[in-house]
Design an enzyme around this catalytic site. Sequence first.
Site, PDB file in Angstrom:
ATOM      1  N   ASP A  67       0.854  -1.195   0.000  1.00  0.00           N
ATOM      2  CA  ASP A  67       0.000   0.000   0.000  1.00  0.00           C
ATOM      3  C   ASP A  67       0.889   1.245   0.000  1.00  0.00           C
ATOM      4  OD1 ASP A  67       0.908  -0.393   2.579  1.00  0.00           O
ATOM      5  OD2 ASP A  67      -0.919   0.363   3.525  1.00  0.00           O
ATOM      6  N   SER A  68       2.209   1.037   0.110  1.00  0.00           N
ATOM      7  CA  SER A  68       3.168   2.133  -0.087  1.00  0.00           C
ATOM      8  C   SER A  68       3.103   2.642  -1.528  1.00  0.00           C
ATOM      9  CB  SER A  68       4.584   1.664   0.246  1.00  0.00           C
ATOM     10  OG  SER A  68       4.906   0.487  -0.478  1.00  0.00           O
ATOM     11  N   ASP A 106      -0.883  -6.054  -0.417  1.00  0.00           N
ATOM     12  CA  ASP A 106      -1.243  -5.382   0.835  1.00  0.00           C
ATOM     13  C   ASP A 106      -2.720  -5.027   0.813  1.00  0.00           C
ATOM     14  OD1 ASP A 106       0.424  -4.883   3.005  1.00  0.00           O
ATOM     15  OD2 ASP A 106       1.319  -3.073   2.142  1.00  0.00           O
ATOM     16  N   LYS A 136      -1.408  -9.286   2.704  1.00  0.00           N
ATOM     17  CA  LYS A 136      -0.789  -8.826   3.942  1.00  0.00           C
ATOM     18  C   LYS A 136      -1.708  -7.808   4.594  1.00  0.00           C
ATOM     19  CE  LYS A 136       3.094  -6.071   4.057  1.00  0.00           C
ATOM     20  NZ  LYS A 136       2.555  -4.910   4.793  1.00  0.00           N
ATOM     21  N   GLU A 138      -2.050  -5.253   8.387  1.00  0.00           N
ATOM     22  CA  GLU A 138      -1.341  -4.699   9.533  1.00  0.00           C
ATOM     23  C   GLU A 138      -2.111  -4.948  10.816  1.00  0.00           C
ATOM     24  OE1 GLU A 138      -0.405  -0.558   8.936  1.00  0.00           O
ATOM     25  OE2 GLU A 138       0.635  -0.947   7.047  1.00  0.00           O
ATOM     26  N   GLU A 204       8.355  -4.100  11.458  1.00  0.00           N
ATOM     27  CA  GLU A 204       8.815  -2.801  10.972  1.00  0.00           C
ATOM     28  C   GLU A 204       9.229  -1.910  12.134  1.00  0.00           C
ATOM     29  OE1 GLU A 204       6.413  -0.939   7.938  1.00  0.00           O
ATOM     30  OE2 GLU A 204       7.449   0.982   8.155  1.00  0.00           O
TER      31      GLU A 204
HETATM   32  N1  LIG Z   1       9.349   5.073   0.203  1.00  0.00           N
HETATM   33  C1  LIG Z   1       8.797   4.461   1.248  1.00  0.00           C
HETATM   34  N2  LIG Z   1       9.546   3.657   2.018  1.00  0.00           N
HETATM   35  C2  LIG Z   1       9.000   2.994   3.084  1.00  0.00           C
HETATM   36  O1  LIG Z   1       9.726   2.247   3.765  1.00  0.00           O
HETATM   37  C3  LIG Z   1       7.613   3.162   3.341  1.00  0.00           C
HETATM   38  C4  LIG Z   1       6.864   4.000   2.492  1.00  0.00           C
HETATM   39  N3  LIG Z   1       7.477   4.639   1.479  1.00  0.00           N
HETATM   40  N4  LIG Z   1       5.535   4.199   2.679  1.00  0.00           N
HETATM   41  C5  LIG Z   1       4.823   3.398   3.624  1.00  0.00           C
HETATM   42  C6  LIG Z   1       5.648   3.099   4.792  1.00  0.00           C
HETATM   43  C7  LIG Z   1       5.993   4.300   5.633  1.00  0.00           C
HETATM   44  N5  LIG Z   1       7.259   3.909   6.167  1.00  0.00           N
HETATM   45  C8  LIG Z   1       8.104   4.748   6.880  1.00  0.00           C
HETATM   46  C9  LIG Z   1       8.197   6.056   6.526  1.00  0.00           C
HETATM   47  C10 LIG Z   1       9.048   6.922   7.198  1.00  0.00           C
HETATM   48  C11 LIG Z   1       9.802   6.473   8.237  1.00  0.00           C
HETATM   49  C12 LIG Z   1      10.698   7.415   8.943  1.00  0.00           C
HETATM   50  O2  LIG Z   1      10.667   8.596   8.686  1.00  0.00           O
HETATM   51  N6  LIG Z   1      11.541   6.946   9.843  1.00  0.00           N
HETATM   52  C13 LIG Z   1      12.538   7.790  10.511  1.00  0.00           C
HETATM   53  C14 LIG Z   1      12.122   8.118  11.917  1.00  0.00           C
HETATM   54  C15 LIG Z   1      12.334   7.039  12.922  1.00  0.00           C
HETATM   55  C16 LIG Z   1      12.135   7.523  14.360  1.00  0.00           C
HETATM   56  O3  LIG Z   1      11.736   8.643  14.577  1.00  0.00           O
HETATM   57  O4  LIG Z   1      12.430   6.752  15.264  1.00  0.00           O
HETATM   58  C17 LIG Z   1      13.882   7.077  10.462  1.00  0.00           C
HETATM   59  O5  LIG Z   1      14.897   7.785  10.519  1.00  0.00           O
HETATM   60  O6  LIG Z   1      13.927   5.857  10.303  1.00  0.00           O
HETATM   61  C18 LIG Z   1       9.717   5.136   8.594  1.00  0.00           C
HETATM   62  C19 LIG Z   1       8.865   4.267   7.898  1.00  0.00           C
HETATM   63  C20 LIG Z   1       7.662   2.622   5.681  1.00  0.00           C
HETATM   64  N7  LIG Z   1       6.959   2.542   4.424  1.00  0.00           N
HETATM   65  C1  LIG Z   2       7.255  -1.569   3.680  1.00  0.00           C
HETATM   66  C2  LIG Z   2       6.388  -2.750   3.389  1.00  0.00           C
HETATM   67  C3  LIG Z   2       6.536  -3.822   4.425  1.00  0.00           C
HETATM   68  C4  LIG Z   2       4.956  -2.373   3.182  1.00  0.00           C
HETATM   69  O1  LIG Z   2       4.070  -2.704   3.922  1.00  0.00           O
HETATM   70  C5  LIG Z   2       4.624  -1.564   2.001  1.00  0.00           C
HETATM   71  O2  LIG Z   2       5.491  -1.355   1.128  1.00  0.00           O
HETATM   72  O3  LIG Z   2       3.475  -1.131   1.905  1.00  0.00           O
HETATM   73 MG   LIG Z   3       2.233  -1.703   3.516  1.00  0.00          MG
END
Ligand SMILES: Nc1nc(=O)c2c([nH]1)NC[C@@H]1CN(c3ccc(C(=O)N[C@@H](CCC(=O)O)C(=O)O)cc3)CN21
Ligand SMILES: CC(C)C(=O)C(=O)O
Ligand SMILES: [Mg+2]
Length: 287
Positions: A67-68, A106, A136, A138, A204
């Site tokens: 769903d990303s 998803d 999948k 959540e 995740e």
């Molecule tokens: N391009 C993309 N990659 C992804 O992994 C992803 C998506 N989109 N869209 C749906 C979800 C959203 N996800 C995400 C998006 C952002 C962070 C993030 O900004 N993480 C920061 C903050 C962590 C914290 O504050 O502890 C990091 O630095 O990892 C994490 C997962 C994982 N998925």
């Molecule tokens: C990051 C993966 C696990 C996901 O759920 C997605 O791409 O939507």
């Molecule tokens: Mg997803």
Amino acid sequence: MTTVREDEQPAPYGTGAATTKPARRVRVHHLREMKERGEAWPMLTAYDMYTAKIFDQAGIPVLLVGDSAANNVYGYESSLPVSTEEMLPLVRAVTRSASRALVVADLPFGSYQASPEQALTTAVRMMKEGRAHAVKLEGGSRFAPQVEALTSAGIPVMGHIGFTPQSEHGLGGYRVQGRGASADALVADALALEAAGAFAVVLEMVPAEVAKRVTAELAIPTVGIGAGPDCDAQVLVWQDMAGLNQGRSPRFVKRYADVAGVLSQAASEFAADVRGGSFPAEEHSFH
Ligand SMILES: Nc1nc(=O)c2c([nH]1)NC[C@@H]1CN(c3ccc(C(=O)N[C@@H](CCC(=O)O)C(=O)O)cc3)CN21
Ligand SMILES: CC(C)C(=O)C(=O)O
Ligand SMILES: [Mg+2]
């Protein structure tokens, strides 16, 4: 007309040479067998034909139509707005294009949370219209009834716990889950999904030590994204992995290429050729 049967196509693993050895579809039992043998496996997202073919032939055994797609295909700001109607054509494109990989679809936000019946309706669409091989969703133990309903109907289910992007607002942002006292709840959620019949579970943004514990306690494979090196498998969004996404990346991303740079360079050169009159040349023209 000659038709190529799926089981006669060259095996995408190994040398890449054409072989008479049948390219068998990856099945959920293969993933559990890899866990038993201690072989880590990769998973990538895919949303279209070219990426599905390339990743399939590169030997990625599991493709996720995530769903990303919401933020990486449709340009939404998060994964919440994407609908089943928007997901289905992408799922169909990937299943049409991958001859070996197991394709997981998803379930989007709002398409399964209400009840096991709602989950079954959506999952059946992913299987019938999208030709997905698995779905999948959540959530942990609270969604065990959904997982049971789908597995009872013969639909393999991958779970997804830890940071679950569809619950971004409930979780208070993009944050690591399962730290400290909440580690036990995360382990309990993973065990509940396994008991409900899930064939694998995504972890995740979970501390590496907690993911290691979950991986040891489950018979089914764990698929990590920001969950350390001890999961049975690892997943990344392909645009992050290949550097098509030029934005700020989460800490768990490793970039293996600069696809954005390659495409930007190609588009600039094309534009310059057209403006300068050097494209099309004689060899691109008909007489
Ligand atoms: N391009 C993309 N990659 C992804 O992994 C992803 C998506 N989109 N869209 C749906 C979800 C959203 N996800 C995400 C998006 C952002 C962070 C993030 O900004 N993480 C920061 C903050 C962590 C914290 O504050 O502890 C990091 O630095 O990892 C994490 C997962 C994982 N998925
Ligand atoms: C990051 C993966 C696990 C996901 O759920 C997605 O791409 O939507
Ligand atoms: Mg997803």
